[in-house]
Design an enzyme around this catalytic site. Structure first.
Site, short mmCIF file in Angstrom:
data_model
loop_
_atom_site.label_atom_id
_atom_site.label_comp_id
_atom_site.label_asym_id
_atom_site.label_seq_id
_atom_site.Cartn_x
_atom_site.Cartn_y
_atom_site.Cartn_z
N LYS A 99 10.28 -3.20 -1.70
CA LYS A 99 10.91 -2.84 -2.98
C LYS A 99 12.24 -2.13 -2.77
O LYS A 99 13.22 -2.41 -3.46
CB LYS A 99 9.97 -1.94 -3.81
CG LYS A 99 8.86 -2.65 -4.50
CD LYS A 99 8.19 -1.79 -5.56
CE LYS A 99 7.27 -0.76 -4.98
NZ LYS A 99 6.43 -0.12 -6.03
N ASP A 144 0.53 -1.00 2.07
CA ASP A 144 1.14 -0.45 0.86
C ASP A 144 2.55 0.08 1.17
O ASP A 144 3.49 -0.12 0.40
CB ASP A 144 0.26 0.66 0.29
CG ASP A 144 0.55 0.95 -1.17
OD1 ASP A 144 0.86 0.01 -1.92
OD2 ASP A 144 0.47 2.13 -1.56
N GLU A 188 8.61 12.09 -18.76
CA GLU A 188 8.27 10.75 -19.24
C GLU A 188 7.66 10.85 -20.63
O GLU A 188 6.84 11.73 -20.90
CB GLU A 188 7.27 10.07 -18.30
CG GLU A 188 6.84 8.68 -18.78
CD GLU A 188 5.81 8.03 -17.88
OE1 GLU A 188 6.20 7.61 -16.77
OE2 GLU A 188 4.63 7.94 -18.28
#
Length: 298
Positions: free
Chosen positions: A174, A167, A16
């Site tokens: 998602k 969570d 990243e």
């Protein structure tokens, strides 16, 4: 090519990077990306940055294009829904498509301490909303050039979640919305990550999941990251932090060694891949890949 397809045949090792600060020229990032791409990661993701300004969006697209079209490395562009309207997402996806980029990391994005859901400027209160909207747009368009959607997950539970089970439920939402791949928040305790991974699979989430690893390379950075993310800090890492607080060179070496050992152990445990938060440091990525690539027969 979609990054999710890579997991079908190999362990995935990626990096990243983030756009340059407003005071720094974008060429600074180009130099970092060029050096990192020479280390042959499977892909490089580029963050969107804070604030949601149009210039930030343009920089993300520009850097992602440089990664893909100049360096020849698969690129992933971050999209923080909290900063974006539906119109902006549609425009960004069109720009990415024009640059031959088909991989995006769909995020809710970080709220500032003074903000809540009623004050955010974007249209997406949850990452799942953003994933669903991307899929909705694709359903309306002709052709089969669809985006590969990646999402984040949290080994030690998102800071706003009521508990680990809720969570996990949000994570499954998602994935069910159209996420094809997951990347974890940073962590320093491999046992914590592996327990989380076991819970993820038990919840019926089967998409590939990369472990996000951030090497701690200086005392100030470590203090900030631990305060911001509140990860568990194993005794070994706590000793390193305490021992080398006033010795930046030794701290840097010990931090890279700890991250390298962490990655090697995760590979031995059979995880899907590693996403290395490089902080745009070629030196850090070089030191780690030098030790890790032979383990992966690269």
């Amino acid at each position: 090519m979609n990054t999710a397809d890579l997991f079908k045949t190999q362990f995935v090792f990626s990096f990243e990077v983030y756009p340059a600060k407003k005071t720094a020229p974008i060429e600074v990032v180009y130099r970092a990306v060029d050096g990192l791409s020479k280390l042959a990661p499977d892909y490089i993701s580029v963050t969107y940055g804070a604030g949601g300004a149009a210039a930030t969006a343009a920089a993300t697209v520009e850097i992602a294009s440089f990664i893909k079209n100049t360096c020849g490395t698969l690129a992933v562009a971050h999209l923080p829904g909290i900063n974006l309207t539906r119109a902006q997402v549609q425009s960004l996806l069109a720009a990415l498509r024009a640059h031959n980029i088909s991989n995006v990391l769909a995020l809710r994005g970080d709220r500032r301490p003074q903000d809540d859901a009623s004050t955010q400027e974007g249209d997406f209160h949850h990452a799942s909303d953003l994933v669903s909207y991307i899929k909705e747009l694709e359903a309306q368009e002709e052709g089969d050039q669809h985006f590969n959607i990646i999402a984040a997950c949290y080994p030690e539970t998102h800071c706003e979640a009521t508990d680990a089970q809720s969570d996990l439920a949000w994570l499954k939402t998602k994935v069910d919305a159209g996420t094809a791949q997951l990347v974890s928040q940073l962590f320093f305790d491999n046992d914590v990550f592996c327990r989380f991974l076991e819970a993820v699979r038990a919840a019926g989430i089967t998409v590939p999941l990369q472990a996000g690893i951030m090497p701690l390379t200086n005392p100030r950075q470590s203090a900030h990251i631990i305060e911001l993310c509140n990860p568990s800090v194993p005794k070994k890492l706590a000793t390193i932090i305490e021992k080398y607080q006033d010795d930046e060179k030794s701290f840097h070496q010990a931090g890279i060694a700890y991250a390298t050992e962490q990655i090697a152990d995760l590979i031995e445990r059979g995880i899907d891949g590693i996403h290395l938060y490089t902080m745009n440091s070629i030196e850090t990525a070089q030191a780690i890949t030098k030790e890790i690539y032979p383990i992966l027969d690269r």
